[in-house]
Design a protein around this motif. Structure first.
Motif, PDB file in Angstrom:
ATOM      1  N   ALA A  52       0.827  -1.214   0.000  1.00 23.70           N
ATOM      2  CA  ALA A  52       0.000   0.000   0.000  1.00 23.70           C
ATOM      3  C   ALA A  52       0.858   1.260   0.000  1.00 23.70           C
ATOM      4  CB  ALA A  52      -0.932  -0.006   1.204  1.00 23.70           C
ATOM      5  N   LEU A  53       2.023   1.191   0.621  1.00 24.94           N
ATOM      6  CA  LEU A  53       2.919   2.351   0.689  1.00 24.94           C
ATOM      7  C   LEU A  53       3.951   2.352  -0.439  1.00 24.94           C
ATOM      8  CD1 LEU A  53       3.453   2.376   4.549  1.00 24.94           C
ATOM      9  CD2 LEU A  53       2.241   4.115   3.197  1.00 24.94           C
ATOM     10  N   ASP A  54       3.930   1.312  -1.262  1.00 21.22           N
ATOM     11  CA  ASP A  54       4.850   1.175  -2.390  1.00 21.22           C
ATOM     12  C   ASP A  54       6.312   1.194  -1.937  1.00 21.22           C
ATOM     13  OD1 ASP A  54       5.402   0.756  -5.091  1.00 21.22           O
ATOM     14  OD2 ASP A  54       5.620   2.904  -5.482  1.00 21.22           O
ATOM     15  N   VAL A  55       6.586   0.436  -0.880  1.00 19.75           N
ATOM     16  CA  VAL A  55       7.945   0.264  -0.364  1.00 19.75           C
ATOM     17  C   VAL A  55       8.153  -1.219  -0.089  1.00 19.75           C
ATOM     18  CG1 VAL A  55       8.064   2.568   0.675  1.00 19.75           C
ATOM     19  CG2 VAL A  55       7.270   0.654   2.053  1.00 19.75           C
ATOM     20  N   SER A  56       9.394  -1.598   0.171  1.00 17.43           N
ATOM     21  CA  SER A  56       9.671  -3.002   0.492  1.00 17.43           C
ATOM     22  C   SER A  56       9.463  -3.247   1.995  1.00 17.43           C
ATOM     23  CB  SER A  56      11.105  -3.359   0.109  1.00 17.43           C
ATOM     24  OG  SER A  56      12.021  -2.714   0.960  1.00 17.43           O
ATOM     25  N   ILE A  57       9.313  -4.505   2.323  1.00 16.11           N
ATOM     26  CA  ILE A  57       9.217  -4.876   3.735  1.00 16.11           C
ATOM     27  C   ILE A  57      10.508  -4.479   4.453  1.00 16.11           C
ATOM     28  CG2 ILE A  57       9.106  -6.833   5.334  1.00 16.11           C
ATOM     29  CD1 ILE A  57       7.144  -8.156   3.362  1.00 16.11           C
ATOM     30  N   ILE A  58      11.625  -4.660   3.783  1.00 14.06           N
ATOM     31  CA  ILE A  58      12.921  -4.276   4.366  1.00 14.06           C
ATOM     32  C   ILE A  58      12.922  -2.790   4.713  1.00 14.06           C
ATOM     33  CG2 ILE A  58      15.407  -4.067   3.927  1.00 14.06           C
ATOM     34  CD1 ILE A  58      14.459  -6.958   4.327  1.00 14.06           C
ATOM     35  N   GLU A  59      12.398  -1.954   3.820  1.00 14.42           N
ATOM     36  CA  GLU A  59      12.345  -0.510   4.092  1.00 14.42           C
ATOM     37  C   GLU A  59      11.476  -0.210   5.313  1.00 14.42           C
ATOM     38  OE1 GLU A  59      12.615   2.086   0.180  1.00 14.42           O
ATOM     39  OE2 GLU A  59      11.306   0.335  -0.113  1.00 14.42           O
ATOM     40  N   LEU A  60      10.385  -0.946   5.462  1.00 14.08           N
ATOM     41  CA  LEU A  60       9.521  -0.727   6.622  1.00 14.08           C
ATOM     42  C   LEU A  60      10.205  -1.108   7.932  1.00 14.08           C
ATOM     43  CD1 LEU A  60       5.905  -1.856   5.611  1.00 14.08           C
ATOM     44  CD2 LEU A  60       6.749   0.460   6.011  1.00 14.08           C
ATOM     45  N   LEU A  61      11.093  -2.078   7.866  1.00  9.60           N
ATOM     46  CA  LEU A  61      11.727  -2.586   9.083  1.00  9.60           C
ATOM     47  C   LEU A  61      13.105  -1.996   9.362  1.00  9.60           C
ATOM     48  CD1 LEU A  61      10.774  -6.354   8.784  1.00  9.60           C
ATOM     49  CD2 LEU A  61       9.696  -4.606  10.212  1.00  9.60           C
ATOM     50  N   SER A  62      13.643  -1.236   8.409  1.00  9.45           N
ATOM     51  CA  SER A  62      14.991  -0.695   8.559  1.00  9.45           C
ATOM     52  C   SER A  62      14.985   0.663   9.223  1.00  9.45           C
ATOM     53  CB  SER A  62      15.650  -0.565   7.189  1.00  9.45           C
ATOM     54  OG  SER A  62      15.777  -1.829   6.588  1.00  9.45           O
ATOM     55  N   LYS A  63      16.068   0.925   9.964  1.00  8.12           N
ATOM     56  CA  LYS A  63      16.234   2.224  10.577  1.00  8.12           C
ATOM     57  C   LYS A  63      16.415   3.272   9.486  1.00  8.12           C
ATOM     58  CE  LYS A  63      18.808   4.815  13.900  1.00  8.12           C
ATOM     59  NZ  LYS A  63      19.470   4.792  15.152  1.00  8.12           N
ATOM     60  N   ARG A  64      15.684   4.364   9.611  1.00  6.69           N
ATOM     61  CA  ARG A  64      15.769   5.441   8.621  1.00  6.69           C
ATOM     62  C   ARG A  64      16.450   6.630   9.228  1.00  6.69           C
ATOM     63  NH1 ARG A  64      10.331   7.032   6.612  1.00  6.69           N
ATOM     64  NH2 ARG A  64      11.451   7.829   4.838  1.00  6.69           N
ATOM     65  N   ASP A  65      17.191   7.309   8.409  1.00  7.39           N
ATOM     66  CA  ASP A  65      17.855   8.547   8.784  1.00  7.39           C
ATOM     67  C   ASP A  65      16.846   9.682   8.673  1.00  7.39           C
ATOM     68  OD1 ASP A  65      19.618  10.680   9.108  1.00  7.39           O
ATOM     69  OD2 ASP A  65      21.162   9.762   7.878  1.00  7.39           O
ATOM     70  N   ILE A  66      16.969  10.683   9.519  1.00  4.33           N
ATOM     71  CA  ILE A  66      16.085  11.846   9.453  1.00  4.33           C
ATOM     72  C   ILE A  66      16.086  12.456   8.048  1.00  4.33           C
ATOM     73  CG2 ILE A  66      15.704  14.195  10.332  1.00  4.33           C
ATOM     74  CD1 ILE A  66      14.944  12.082  12.335  1.00  4.33           C
ATOM     75  N   SER A  67      17.224  12.438   7.369  1.00  6.58           N
ATOM     76  CA  SER A  67      17.315  13.000   6.027  1.00  6.58           C
ATOM     77  C   SER A  67      16.509  12.191   5.022  1.00  6.58           C
ATOM     78  CB  SER A  67      18.771  13.080   5.578  1.00  6.58           C
ATOM     79  OG  SER A  67      19.329  11.777   5.501  1.00  6.58           O
ATOM     80  N   ASP A  68      16.049  10.988   5.388  1.00  2.00           N
ATOM     81  CA  ASP A  68      15.208  10.190   4.500  1.00  2.00           C
ATOM     82  C   ASP A  68      13.790  10.747   4.421  1.00  2.00           C
ATOM     83  OD1 ASP A  68      17.296   8.465   4.055  1.00  2.00           O
ATOM     84  OD2 ASP A  68      16.616   6.951   5.486  1.00  2.00           O
ATOM     85  N   GLU A  69      13.415  11.557   5.409  1.00  3.30           N
ATOM     86  CA  GLU A  69      12.061  12.106   5.442  1.00  3.30           C
ATOM     87  C   GLU A  69      11.873  13.097   4.315  1.00  3.30           C
ATOM     88  OE1 GLU A  69       9.614  11.171   7.580  1.00  3.30           O
ATOM     89  OE2 GLU A  69      11.019   9.707   8.388  1.00  3.30           O
ATOM     90  N   VAL A  70      10.741  12.968   3.638  1.00  2.59           N
ATOM     91  CA  VAL A  70      10.449  13.876   2.520  1.00  2.59           C
ATOM     92  C   VAL A  70       9.696  15.088   3.024  1.00  2.59           C
ATOM     93  CG1 VAL A  70       9.225  14.126   0.343  1.00  2.59           C
ATOM     94  CG2 VAL A  70      10.425  12.013   0.864  1.00  2.59           C
TER      95      VAL A  70
END
Length: 70
Positions: A52-70
Motif C-alpha cells: 500500500a505504501l509502495d515500499v519493500s518490507i525491508i524498508e519498513l523494518l529498517s532504521k531510517r535517517d532523518i534526512s530520509d524524510e520527505v
C-alpha cells in the motif's frame, strides 16, 4: 522502528490514516495503533502495508535517517 516508518512513508505519500487503511483493507484505528507501536503486526499485514505504501518490507523494518524524510 516499524511505527515511525509506517507514519513517515504515509506522510511522504500524503495519505491520511483512513486512506492508508482503505488501501490495506484495515480499520483506521488499527493503522493508528501500528503507528503508535501498540501492535505487533503479522507478516501478511506487513506485506499489505508495504504494498500500500509502495515500499519493500525491508524498508519498513529498517532504521531510517532523518534526512530520509520527505
Amino acid at each position: 522502528m516499524l511505527a515511525a516508518n509506517v507514519r513517515g512513508f504515509r506522510h511522504a505519500k500524503r495519505l491520511s490514516q483512513e486512506e492508508l487503511a482503505e488501501r490495506c483493507g484495515l480499520h483506521r484505528t488499527y493503522i493508528g495503533s501500528v503507528e503508535r507501536g501498540e501492535r505487533n503486526v503479522t507478516l501478511s499485514t506487513l506485506e499489505t502495508l508495504a504494498l500500500a505504501l509502495d515500499v519493500s518490507i525491508i524498508e519498513l523494518l529498517s532504521k531510517r535517517d532523518i534526512s530520509d524524510e520527505v
